[in-house]
Design a protein around this motif. Structure first.
Motif, PDB file in Angstrom:
ATOM      1  N   ARG A 221      -1.520   6.273   8.589  1.00 63.83           N
ATOM      2  CA  ARG A 221      -0.080   6.077   8.391  1.00 63.83           C
ATOM      3  C   ARG A 221       0.663   6.074   9.722  1.00 63.83           C
ATOM      4  N   SER A 222       0.279   6.974  10.614  1.00 60.64           N
ATOM      5  CA  SER A 222       1.014   7.102  11.870  1.00 60.64           C
ATOM      6  C   SER A 222       0.835   5.892  12.777  1.00 60.64           C
ATOM      7  N   ILE A 223      -0.347   5.235  12.694  1.00 60.77           N
ATOM      8  CA  ILE A 223      -0.584   4.071  13.558  1.00 60.77           C
ATOM      9  C   ILE A 223      -0.285   2.752  12.849  1.00 60.77           C
ATOM     10  N   GLY A 224       0.207   2.848  11.603  1.00 62.54           N
ATOM     11  CA  GLY A 224       0.591   1.639  10.878  1.00 62.54           C
ATOM     12  C   GLY A 224      -0.568   0.868  10.285  1.00 62.54           C
ATOM     13  N   HIS A 225      -1.723   1.519  10.113  1.00 61.52           N
ATOM     14  CA  HIS A 225      -2.881   0.833   9.514  1.00 61.52           C
ATOM     15  C   HIS A 225      -2.599   0.577   8.032  1.00 61.52           C
ATOM     16  N   ARG A 226      -2.754  -0.665   7.619  1.00 65.49           N
ATOM     17  CA  ARG A 226      -2.396  -1.042   6.249  1.00 65.49           C
ATOM     18  C   ARG A 226      -3.480  -0.623   5.263  1.00 65.49           C
ATOM     19  N   PHE A 227      -3.073  -0.005   4.178  1.00 62.69           N
ATOM     20  CA  PHE A 227      -3.980   0.385   3.105  1.00 62.69           C
ATOM     21  C   PHE A 227      -3.147   0.610   1.845  1.00 62.69           C
ATOM     22  N   GLN A 228      -3.844   0.744   0.717  1.00 58.49           N
ATOM     23  CA  GLN A 228      -3.160   1.071  -0.533  1.00 58.49           C
ATOM     24  C   GLN A 228      -3.682   2.406  -1.040  1.00 58.49           C
ATOM     25  N   LEU A 229      -2.785   3.270  -1.452  1.00 58.71           N
ATOM     26  CA  LEU A 229      -3.133   4.586  -1.989  1.00 58.71           C
ATOM     27  C   LEU A 229      -2.932   4.571  -3.500  1.00 58.71           C
TER      28      LEU A 229
ATOM     29  N   ALA B  90       3.740  13.742 -11.893  1.00 57.45           N
ATOM     30  CA  ALA B  90       5.142  14.160 -11.890  1.00 57.45           C
ATOM     31  C   ALA B  90       5.325  15.504 -11.191  1.00 57.45           C
ATOM     32  N   ARG B  91       4.328  16.384 -11.316  1.00 52.36           N
ATOM     33  CA  ARG B  91       4.442  17.700 -10.686  1.00 52.36           C
ATOM     34  C   ARG B  91       4.340  17.609  -9.169  1.00 52.36           C
ATOM     35  N   GLN B  92       3.419  16.785  -8.676  1.00 58.64           N
ATOM     36  CA  GLN B  92       3.230  16.655  -7.235  1.00 58.64           C
ATOM     37  C   GLN B  92       2.406  15.400  -6.966  1.00 58.64           C
ATOM     38  N   ASN B  93       2.784  14.638  -5.940  1.00 57.83           N
ATOM     39  CA  ASN B  93       2.012  13.441  -5.624  1.00 57.83           C
ATOM     40  C   ASN B  93       2.157  13.098  -4.142  1.00 57.83           C
ATOM     41  N   LEU B  94       1.293  12.192  -3.678  1.00 59.77           N
ATOM     42  CA  LEU B  94       1.281  11.771  -2.285  1.00 59.77           C
ATOM     43  C   LEU B  94       1.966  10.427  -2.066  1.00 59.77           C
ATOM     44  N   GLY B  95       2.640   9.957  -3.112  1.00 57.72           N
ATOM     45  CA  GLY B  95       3.353   8.691  -2.977  1.00 57.72           C
ATOM     46  C   GLY B  95       2.512   7.470  -3.283  1.00 57.72           C
ATOM     47  N   GLY B  96       1.325   7.682  -3.842  1.00 59.01           N
ATOM     48  CA  GLY B  96       0.467   6.555  -4.177  1.00 59.01           C
ATOM     49  C   GLY B  96       0.863   5.897  -5.483  1.00 59.01           C
ATOM     50  N   LEU B  97       0.239   4.760  -5.774  1.00 62.88           N
ATOM     51  CA  LEU B  97       0.460   4.061  -7.035  1.00 62.88           C
ATOM     52  C   LEU B  97      -0.300   4.779  -8.136  1.00 62.88           C
TER      53      LEU B  97
ATOM     54  N   GLN C 112      -6.792  -7.129  -0.320  1.00 65.43           N
ATOM     55  CA  GLN C 112      -6.714  -7.623   1.052  1.00 65.43           C
ATOM     56  C   GLN C 112      -6.847  -6.506   2.084  1.00 65.43           C
ATOM     57  N   HIS C 113      -6.736  -5.254   1.645  1.00 67.68           N
ATOM     58  CA  HIS C 113      -6.752  -4.125   2.568  1.00 67.68           C
ATOM     59  C   HIS C 113      -7.552  -2.968   1.961  1.00 67.68           C
ATOM     60  N   PRO C 114      -7.952  -1.982   2.772  1.00 69.43           N
ATOM     61  CA  PRO C 114      -8.661  -0.828   2.228  1.00 69.43           C
ATOM     62  C   PRO C 114      -7.848  -0.140   1.138  1.00 69.43           C
ATOM     63  N   VAL C 115      -8.558   0.373   0.147  1.00 66.19           N
ATOM     64  CA  VAL C 115      -7.915   1.072  -0.967  1.00 66.19           C
ATOM     65  C   VAL C 115      -8.421   2.514  -0.963  1.00 66.19           C
ATOM     66  N   VAL C 116      -7.489   3.459  -0.878  1.00 63.24           N
ATOM     67  CA  VAL C 116      -7.821   4.884  -0.910  1.00 63.24           C
ATOM     68  C   VAL C 116      -7.451   5.411  -2.286  1.00 63.24           C
ATOM     69  N   ILE C 117      -8.411   6.030  -2.961  1.00 63.78           N
ATOM     70  CA  ILE C 117      -8.192   6.537  -4.315  1.00 63.78           C
ATOM     71  C   ILE C 117      -8.313   8.058  -4.304  1.00 63.78           C
ATOM     72  N   HIS C 118      -7.412   8.739  -5.017  1.00 61.48           N
ATOM     73  CA  HIS C 118      -7.482  10.198  -5.022  1.00 61.48           C
ATOM     74  C   HIS C 118      -7.101  10.771  -6.377  1.00 61.48           C
ATOM     75  N   CYS C 119      -7.516  12.014  -6.567  1.00 60.16           N
ATOM     76  CA  CYS C 119      -7.119  12.801  -7.741  1.00 60.16           C
ATOM     77  C   CYS C 119      -6.912  14.230  -7.249  1.00 60.16           C
ATOM     78  N   GLN C 120      -7.171  15.228  -8.099  1.00 60.11           N
ATOM     79  CA  GLN C 120      -6.972  16.609  -7.685  1.00 60.11           C
ATOM     80  C   GLN C 120      -8.181  17.139  -6.931  1.00 60.11           C
ATOM     81  N   SER C 121      -9.389  16.902  -7.479  1.00 62.57           N
ATOM     82  CA  SER C 121     -10.602  17.471  -6.899  1.00 62.57           C
ATOM     83  C   SER C 121     -11.493  16.459  -6.192  1.00 62.57           C
ATOM     84  N   GLY C 122     -11.284  15.175  -6.459  1.00 58.87           N
ATOM     85  CA  GLY C 122     -12.150  14.147  -5.913  1.00 58.87           C
ATOM     86  C   GLY C 122     -13.157  13.613  -6.903  1.00 58.87           C
ATOM     87  N   ALA C 123     -13.279  14.262  -8.063  1.00 63.01           N
ATOM     88  CA  ALA C 123     -14.269  13.846  -9.061  1.00 63.01           C
ATOM     89  C   ALA C 123     -13.839  12.568  -9.772  1.00 63.01           C
TER      90      ALA C 123
END
Length: 365
Positions: A288-296, A306-313, A330-341
């Motif tokens: 994010r700091s260097i402007g590298h394009r990706f989708q979260l 709704a309780r807490q998020n990182l601003g992803g889709l 077209q760009h790297p896609v980063v996927i997340h949840c609570q634990s990673g499972a």
């Protein structure tokens, strides 16, 4: 070969001095260097093969070089990807490579495509260049490059590496009768069946090998552009670094493998071998700091989001396959949840069902 009948750009006094050792070669005259200056070469992959390939093409005076790579620089790359240093960790490979080769030769124009090559963009990107140098490390992109080169009528200078061995060839070369030479599918019509190849990162590679093979690949590009020497058309060159042995195999097919449309190849590893690349929160913040394009993408449930998020889709795991159109390929896609499972399960689902790559699991710990 490519520019024999066209008006060629003149060399400046500085260029004549820079390329003086070329111009001193038998059969390599000013016209050959002008052909290099006029040439437009697309390099797909700025990794192990791409590093020496890009350096030597720029040093040789290729007029325009395109770089296709969506990836960022990781510590494990530095064992073989000589374009990069520890100070580059986390940075874009394509942008960093472009910066290096511009510094090496300011006469070279560089075009960066910081994106994954796919069926939607391959034809348009490749059509802008005279030939393609394929430095990819995976089967889906390798077949995609081959097929797109055939459909756009571009020469494909191919190389690949694995452990201690490397291969080089020149595909889709124009023949005197107006037809095109053999392509990669003449060698391997379809990717190997699941279970017959090791995991794409577990096989390993001797660090010096891509330097050797990438330099050979650059040599073939220069030969094709200038028309000097005999390119590896209809032949597959094999190199074994462990035994220091070489072989050149003549490909026996008489006609080029027919390709009528562009289709993406599935991910050819068995389910047990499918890897789930991951990145840390620190790396995400650096992107994010260097402007590298990706989708979260967040695959949790709406109430968790709704309780807490990182601003992803937000695309809950159970709705993922119904919302593929929302995922930016077209760009790297980063996927997340609570634990990673759940995010790991989402990546495996997209790999197995869709054959997609360039997916990263965010490690929250």
């Amino acid at each position: 070969m490519i520019y024999g009948s066209e008006a060629l750009p003149r060399l400046t006094a500085s260029e004549e001095q820079r390329y003086a050792r070329h111009l001193a070669l038998p059969d390599f005259d000013v016209v050959a260097q002008q052909k290099l200056k006029a040439a437009k070469v697309l390099v797909v992959g700025a990794g192990g093969l791409g590093s020496p390939l890009l350096l030597y093409l720029a040093a040789a005076g290729v007029g325009k070089i395109g770089i296709v790579d969506f990836d960022t620089i990781d510590l494990s790359n530095l064992q073989r990807q000589i374009l990069y240093t520890p100070e580059d960790l986390g940075k874009s490979k394509a942008q960093t490579a472009a910066q290096r080769i511009r510094a090496l030769n300011p006469h070279v124009e560089v075009q960066v495509y910081e994106t994954a090559l796919n069926a939607d963009n391959a034809l348009a990107i490749i059509a802008e260049y005279d030939l393609v140098a394929d430095g990819t490390d995976n089967f889906p992109t390798r077949y995609l490059v081959n097929d797109a080169c055939v459909l756009t009528g571009k020469i494909n200078v191919y190389a690949s590496i694995f452990r201690y061995e490397g291969q080089v060839s020149v595909f889709n070369f124009p023949l005197p009768d107006g037809k095109r030479g053999l392509n990669y599918r003449n060698l391997y019509p379809e990717p190997p069946p699941p279970g017959t190849i090791p995991s794409c990162a577990e096989g390993g590679v001797l660090g010096v090998l891509p330097g050797i093979i990438g330099s050979m690949q650059a040599n073939e590009v220069i030969k094709v552009i200038t028309g000097i020497g005999e390119p590896l058309v209809g032949k597959l060159f094999l190199f074994d670094a462990a035994s220091m042995s070489t072989r050149s195999i003549k490909l026996m097919a008489q006609e080029a493998y027919p390709i009528t449309s562009l289709r993406e190849t599935s991910y050819y590893c068995t389910p047990s071998q499918l890897e789930v690349p991951s990145i840390s929160v620190e790396t995400l913040e650096k992107w994010r700091s260097i402007g590298h394009r990706f989708q979260l993408i967040d695959v949790r449930q709406p109430e968790e989001y709704a309780r807490q998020n990182l601003g992803g889709l937000l695309i809950p795991l159970g709705e993922l396959l119904d919302n593929l159109h929302k995922i930016d390929r077209q760009h790297p896609v980063v996927i997340h949840c609570q634990s990673g499972a759940r995010s790991k399960e989402a990546i495996l689902l997209l790999q197995r069902q869709m054959g997609w790559q360039h997916l990263f699991n965010l490690l929250m710990g």
